[in-house]
Design an enzyme around this catalytic site. Structure first.
Site, PDB file in Angstrom:
ATOM      1  N   SER A 186      17.593  14.407  16.159  1.00 58.60           N
ATOM      2  CA  SER A 186      17.209  12.606  16.530  1.00 58.60           C
ATOM      3  C   SER A 186      18.380  12.112  17.802  1.00 58.60           C
ATOM      4  O   SER A 186      19.033  13.115  18.073  1.00 58.60           O
ATOM      5  CB  SER A 186      18.095  12.346  14.860  1.00 58.60           C
ATOM      6  OG  SER A 186      19.281  11.609  15.133  1.00 58.60           O
ATOM      7  N   LYS A 187      18.387  11.109  18.516  1.00 56.64           N
ATOM      8  CA  LYS A 187      19.304  11.157  19.105  1.00 56.64           C
ATOM      9  C   LYS A 187      20.654  11.188  19.080  1.00 56.64           C
ATOM     10  O   LYS A 187      20.966  11.235  19.635  1.00 56.64           O
ATOM     11  CB  LYS A 187      18.834   9.871  20.037  1.00 56.64           C
ATOM     12  CG  LYS A 187      19.554   8.393  18.959  1.00 56.64           C
ATOM     13  CD  LYS A 187      18.595   7.335  20.131  1.00 56.64           C
ATOM     14  CE  LYS A 187      18.897   6.158  18.967  1.00 56.64           C
ATOM     15  NZ  LYS A 187      17.657   5.448  18.441  1.00 56.64           N
ATOM     16  N   ARG A 188      20.857  10.920  17.826  1.00 53.48           N
ATOM     17  CA  ARG A 188      22.429  11.392  17.984  1.00 53.48           C
ATOM     18  C   ARG A 188      23.132  12.509  17.496  1.00 53.48           C
ATOM     19  O   ARG A 188      23.439  12.672  17.643  1.00 53.48           O
ATOM     20  CB  ARG A 188      22.897  10.151  16.699  1.00 53.48           C
ATOM     21  CG  ARG A 188      23.086   9.202  16.683  1.00 53.48           C
ATOM     22  CD  ARG A 188      23.023   8.796  14.950  1.00 53.48           C
ATOM     23  NE  ARG A 188      21.933   9.230  13.608  1.00 53.48           N
ATOM     24  CZ  ARG A 188      20.712   8.541  14.497  1.00 53.48           C
ATOM     25  NH1 ARG A 188      20.451   7.728  14.726  1.00 53.48           N
ATOM     26  NH2 ARG A 188      19.684   8.945  13.370  1.00 53.48           N
ATOM     27  N   ASP A 189      21.921  13.489  17.279  1.00 53.03           N
ATOM     28  CA  ASP A 189      22.405  15.564  17.390  1.00 53.03           C
ATOM     29  C   ASP A 189      22.785  15.853  18.658  1.00 53.03           C
ATOM     30  O   ASP A 189      22.411  15.349  19.593  1.00 53.03           O
ATOM     31  CB  ASP A 189      21.250  15.850  17.027  1.00 53.03           C
ATOM     32  CG  ASP A 189      21.178  15.604  15.599  1.00 53.03           C
ATOM     33  OD1 ASP A 189      22.191  15.637  14.774  1.00 53.03           O
ATOM     34  OD2 ASP A 189      19.814  15.461  15.110  1.00 53.03           O
TER      35      ASP A 189
ATOM     36  N   SER B  12      20.656  16.909  21.791  1.00 50.64           N
ATOM     37  CA  SER B  12      18.985  16.029  21.855  1.00 50.64           C
ATOM     38  C   SER B  12      18.492  15.544  23.314  1.00 50.64           C
ATOM     39  O   SER B  12      17.465  14.970  23.333  1.00 50.64           O
ATOM     40  CB  SER B  12      18.992  15.041  20.872  1.00 50.64           C
ATOM     41  OG  SER B  12      19.873  14.219  20.370  1.00 50.64           O
TER      42      SER B  12
END
Ligand code: GLU
Length: 472
Positions: A227-230, A233
């Site tokens: 996800s964009k939090r990883d 990414s």
């Protein structure tokens, strides 16, 4: 066969996720492989979230990765506009076509698509009410990655929402149809939408395109979708961290596709030649940050020296990254560009990333470099490093002009005379002149630093090792 036309259809959310970049890449590769066209279409019907800035992130990311589009924003083309927000009249036109075929009705302010099939009423235990359902014939999708997928829709779905905005399925299909898209290559998360899309194509009297749903990218530990939090990414992160775009692109190619032998680092031309939908793996791909770093380091090593030098200069000097290491950039940038280039030439094959460069090279540019305590402990605990340093200093002083061969010869002669090993000289010397036990080639480093600097650094280091002798 008619010309292949594929598209990348991002919704500008403010981020450019590597999953999206990989989808764009696979479409681009397929277009280049087949000699077809790669179209960029912006799915910006969700107006509140869409800003110029969000679009810029995507366009810059695509350009950074070298994925040029044949039609789309800033490129133009015969099938525009390429922003969904500018295509309202086309959607109304196509809504009219569905109305003419009696496939549209209104309910509670929304406009629905009418499925064909027997209707029945069922109690929906989740919504706790009765709902009307339809026994529509299943759609059979011969997905080029997933194989045959069958799915029957059982509910009419929205074409225009209550707020008057057209819905995703409708605009997606109308655009693919009017833009002449032949192959839809997209993330697997859209597989479940495909039967709706086929319904719409058929209702509009059109043959659906070929579908290829590419597997998701999982987190490196395999626990779910990236996800964009990883970390790692977002494409903008790699841009900011000065990765080599070719390396990122090469790595992304391998996330779900492989040339069917074990090769990984490959020229783009070769990938274009070999890329085909049949080579896309149907298993989920796992993101591997280490592999990407290795790839980046490999591209960095093989980069033409001038380009490496330019990238290094842009980061270390222009972006002032060396300042973080306590280097006063202005002092030595005045004249000595050649010294800078010498350092970069020496370090190119050893450094892992541009991001690591400031720490890797700082001691070349300041006399006030730190001495790594761990390295120091390791190097100084063995033998008599002070005595060895004094011997090597005297030997180096005798070499009139530093060249790698001359230095190596001289140290070799020294080892023969004293019976000590080369390492007994090299390790403390490297520590003294650089403050660390890792770095570029030893003799190369001494040459770049130059005789005066090397001797002065050894002297200072020797002083720091010895207790100051009492006066008198
Ligand atoms: N706008 C959609 C997305 O970003 C694209 C869907 C498609 O490729 O058909 O997921």
């Amino acid at each position: 066969m008619s010309e292949v036309r594929v598209r990348f259809a991002p919704s500008p959310t403010g981020f450019f996720h590597i999953g999206g970049a990989r989808t764009a890449l696979f479409n681009w590769l397929y277009a280049r492989h087949t000699g077809g066209k790669f179209i960029l279409r912006i799915e910006d019907t969700d107006r509140e979230r869409n800003t110029k800035e969000a679009l810029r992130v995507i366009l810059e990311g695509l350009r950074w990765l070298g994925l040029d589009w044949d039609e789309g924003p800033e490129a133009g083309g015969e099938h525009g506009p390429y922003f969904q927000s500018e295509r309202s009249s086309i959607y109304l036109d196509y809504l009219g076509k569905l109305k003419d075929k009696n496939r549209v009705y209104e309910k509670d302010g929304a406009v629905y698509f009418r499925l064909e099939g027997e209707r029945y009423v069922e109690f929906d235990s989740y919504k706790k009410c009765e709902v009307e359902k339809v026994r529509a014939a299943p759609q059979v999708i011969e997905d080029r990655v997933r194989g045959r997928v069958e799915r029957a829709e059982d509910r009419d779905f929205v074409l225009f929402r209550r707020n008057g905005q057209p819905g995703f399925h409708f605009v997606n299909v109308v655009d693919d149809l009017t833009m002449g898209i032949t192959h839809v290559i997209r993330g697997e998360d859209h597989l479940s939408n495909t039967s709706k899309h086929c319904e719409l194509f058929q209702a509009l009297g059109a043959e659906p395109p070929v579908f290829a749903h590419i597997p998701l990218i999982l987190k490196s530990n395999g626990s779910g979708k990236m996800s964009k939090r990883d970390s790692g990414s977002l494409v903008e992160e790699y841009q900011r961290r000065r990765f080599v775009p070719e390396a990122v692109r090469n790595y992304l190619c391998l996330l779900g596709w492989s040339p069917k032998d074990d090769r990984e680092k490959m020229d783009l031309e070769e990938i274009i030649e070999l890329f085909d939908l049949s080579g896309i793996n149907s298993n989920n791909a796992r993101f591997d940050e280490k592999k990407l770093s290795f790839m980046n380091a490999a591209y960095l090593r093989e980069m033409p020296r001038e380009r490496f030098g330019r990238e290094a200069w842009d980061y270390l000097v222009k972006a002032e990254a060396l300042k973080q290491e306590g280097v006063d950039v202005s002092q030595w940038t005045q004249g000595d560009r050649r010294y800078f280039e010498g350092v970069m030439k020496l370090c190119q094959e050893k450094v892992r990333s541009i991001e690591d460069l400031p720490r890797f090279v700082a001691y070349f540019f300041t006399e006030d470099y730190p001495v790594d305590p761990k390295a120091s402990e390791k190097v100084l605990k063995k033998g008599s490093p002070g005595a060895r340093l004094r011997e090597v200093r005297a030997a180096l002083e005798e070499v009139p002009a530093f060249t790698e061969e001359k230095l190596e010869e001289r140290v070799k002669a020294l080892t023969e005379a004293t019976g000590c090993g080369a390492g007994d000289y090299i390790h403390p010397t490297r520590l003294a002149v650089s403050g660390t036990n890792v770095g570029p080639s030893f003799y190369g480093m001494l040459c770049v630093l130059g005789k005066a600097r090397v001797l002065a650094r050894i002297d200072r280091f020797l002083q720091s090792m010895e207790p100051v002798p009492a006066a008198g």
